[in-house]
Design an enzyme around this catalytic site. Structure first.
Site, PDB file in Angstrom:
ATOM      1  N   HIS A   1       0.801  -1.222   0.000  1.00 35.06           N
ATOM      2  CA  HIS A   1       0.000   0.000   0.000  1.00 35.06           C
ATOM      3  C   HIS A   1       0.837   1.276   0.000  1.00 35.06           C
ATOM      4  O   HIS A   1       0.603   2.191  -0.786  1.00 35.06           O
ATOM      5  CB  HIS A   1      -0.946   0.005   1.208  1.00 35.06           C
ATOM      6  CG  HIS A   1      -2.170  -0.819   0.995  1.00 35.06           C
ATOM      7  ND1 HIS A   1      -3.438  -0.280   0.924  1.00 35.06           N
ATOM      8  CD2 HIS A   1      -2.325  -2.148   0.832  1.00 35.06           C
ATOM      9  CE1 HIS A   1      -4.313  -1.253   0.733  1.00 35.06           C
ATOM     10  NE2 HIS A   1      -3.671  -2.395   0.677  1.00 35.06           N
TER      11      HIS A   1
ATOM     12  N   ASP B   1      -4.349   6.831   2.383  1.00 33.68           N
ATOM     13  CA  ASP B   1      -4.817   5.515   1.971  1.00 33.68           C
ATOM     14  C   ASP B   1      -6.225   5.344   2.542  1.00 33.68           C
ATOM     15  O   ASP B   1      -6.480   5.649   3.714  1.00 33.68           O
ATOM     16  CB  ASP B   1      -3.894   4.431   2.532  1.00 33.68           C
ATOM     17  CG  ASP B   1      -4.203   3.046   1.980  1.00 33.68           C
ATOM     18  OD1 ASP B   1      -5.338   2.570   2.172  1.00 33.68           O
ATOM     19  OD2 ASP B   1      -3.318   2.441   1.354  1.00 33.68           O
TER      20      ASP B   1
END
Length: 450
Positions: A16, A115
């Site tokens: 990520h 995120d």
């Protein structure tokens, strides 16, 4: 514009943070006078900024945040435990880090990019009275499923789906139909009270607060899904695929195992390239079954696998297949997939791997493990028709042979043509006037209008 200060908040696990970093580098190139502070754990930042610093911008600064593991604590619960500890103190730790970063830079935070997993950062942006822009690093389809989790649970129930995995659902907007067992874990299957499942549920309920939602995909891949998301939220911006729009630098990639040289001696579209993610290696019995299938059918293969897993190969496998196979602990994956000799990519159907397959025009054999893998595999086989899921979801000798024969011989041209079509759509999307480029320009405008 020199007073703009964007706080970038990463989810510091798996791939990520690296994906978010790539997008931020692209933004930093476009906005050289804007300061970007990249908040992640020390381990995550160290890995990203050391390995990718050859395209690092001076206006992107790392800022370390505590991983939440108490001093003296002995970890024993795997990634789930680590994520749980991180989230327990993440809001307070990031809050403190943002205040310090403002003091160090002399610039107030003007925008928060995070995120999407870090759902609570929407509150932090609200407290600062600035825009919040969540970034979804996976497919539009998996995002939609998490957004509609409550609806799915109401229709399916949450008493467990054992024995119901093959039920087909047709009420999820943007997806004409999907197998119940292929929904991401944490929606109706698995431990719905685990930190990870609860994080995904809260994310789905919170993401609509975003001034914009950036997605690591391109509109033409999931037009129905994109239209559905646009009907629910403002500024749905597919700004990917990130592997095309902000690829990692290749200048320092060394093909130390001579994979490309080996591929140069293979026939076009003949080689099975096998490569799984860092946290998704098949168990020993499946590695053995794959090896048996490759040896039995003498299919040319390039297999990227860590040396400690090679002990699970059948006795004599490496010697018997040395004339048509190559096993190495690492490959330059982008260059390998782009090589004309590669005819299929066998992987875990993680979103990065699916996008890399599309960008290279290489059909896929999927062996999903967790998370969005199963939904991605469903889309690959049933919707986009650019590959197949291994029979039964696990590798057996016969199932591997069937999948390889299906992709490399029976349906080679059809699959190549289909994935080639999506490759062209992806390249067009990231072109000068493409949809992803236009969406990126919109994202830049939103950041600088904070």
């Amino acid at each position: 514009m020199s007073n703009f200060h964007v706080a970038v908040i990463a989810f510091p696990f798996a791939t990520h943070a690296g994906l978010l970093y790539g997008l931020v580098q692209r933004l930093a190139n476009t906005l050289p006078n804007v300061t970007f502070t990249f908040f992640s754990t020390k381990n995550s930042n160290s890995s990203i900024f050391n390995s990718q610093n050859c395209y690092s911008n001076t206006n992107v600064k790392p800022y370390d945040v505590s991983d939440g593991v108490p001093k003296g604590h002995v970890l024993g619960g795997g990634l789930e435990e680590i994520i749980g500890l991180f989230f327990k103190s993440a809001k307070q730790n990031i809050d403190n880090a943002m205040i310090s970063a403002e003091n160090d830079s002399g610039k107030k935070i003007t925008c928060v990019i995070a995120d999407a997993f870090m759902w609570f950062t929407s509150d932090m942006a609200e407290e600062c009275n600035v825009n919040w822009i969540p970034v979804w690093t996976s497919a539009a389809g998996s995002l939609s499923v998490h957004v509609d989790t409550d609806l799915i649970r109401e229709n399916v129930g949450i008493q467990g789906i054992d024995g119901r995995e093959d039920e087909v659902l047709n009420f999820i907007a943007g997806i004409s139909e999907v197998r119940l067992g292929d929904l991401p874990g944490g929606v109706v299957s698995g431990d719905l009270k685990s930190p990870f499942s609860m994080m995904l549920h809260k994310m789905g309920k919170t993401i609509g607060k975003g001034k914009a939602i950036s997605i690591n995909s391109f509109e033409e891949l999931d037009p129905q899904m994109v239209q559905y998301l646009k009907s629910k939220f403002n500024n749905i911006l597919n700004v990917g695929p990130f592997n095309l729009t902000s690829p990692p630098p290749l200048a320092n990639v060394v093909d130390k195992y001579d994979c490309i040289e080996w591929l140069n001696h293979q026939e076009p579209n003949s080689v099975a390239y096998i490569g799984f993610g860092t946290v998704a290696t098949p168990p020993p019995n499946e590695l053995e079954a794959m090896a048996q299938a490759l040896e039995d059918k003498k299919i040319p293969f390039l297999w990227s696998i860590k040396e400690n897993f090679m002990s699970h190969f059948p006795k004599g496998f490496l010697e018997k297949t040395s004339e048509y196979g190559k096993v190495v602990p690492w490959v330059p994956q982008v260059q390998v997939l782009e090589h004309s000799a590669v005819g299929v990519f066998i992987n875990h159907s993680g979103w990065n791997s699916v996008l890399e397959s599309i960008a290279s025009g290489v059909p896929i054999i999927c062996r999903p493990f967790f998370g969005d893998h199963h939904l991605n595999a469903w889309m690959v086989e049933k919707v986009w028709k650019i590959g197949v899921k291994i029979e039964g979801g696990v590798f057996t000798k016969s199932g591997t042979i069937d999948a390889l024969e299906f992709v490399l011989s029976k349906n080679k041209e059809e699959l190549k043509e289909q994935i080639g079509m999506y490759k062209e759509l992806a390249l067009k999307a990231v072109g000068t006037s493409g949809s992803s480029t236009q969406n990126f320009n919109n994202l830049v405008e939103i950041i600088t209008s904070c």
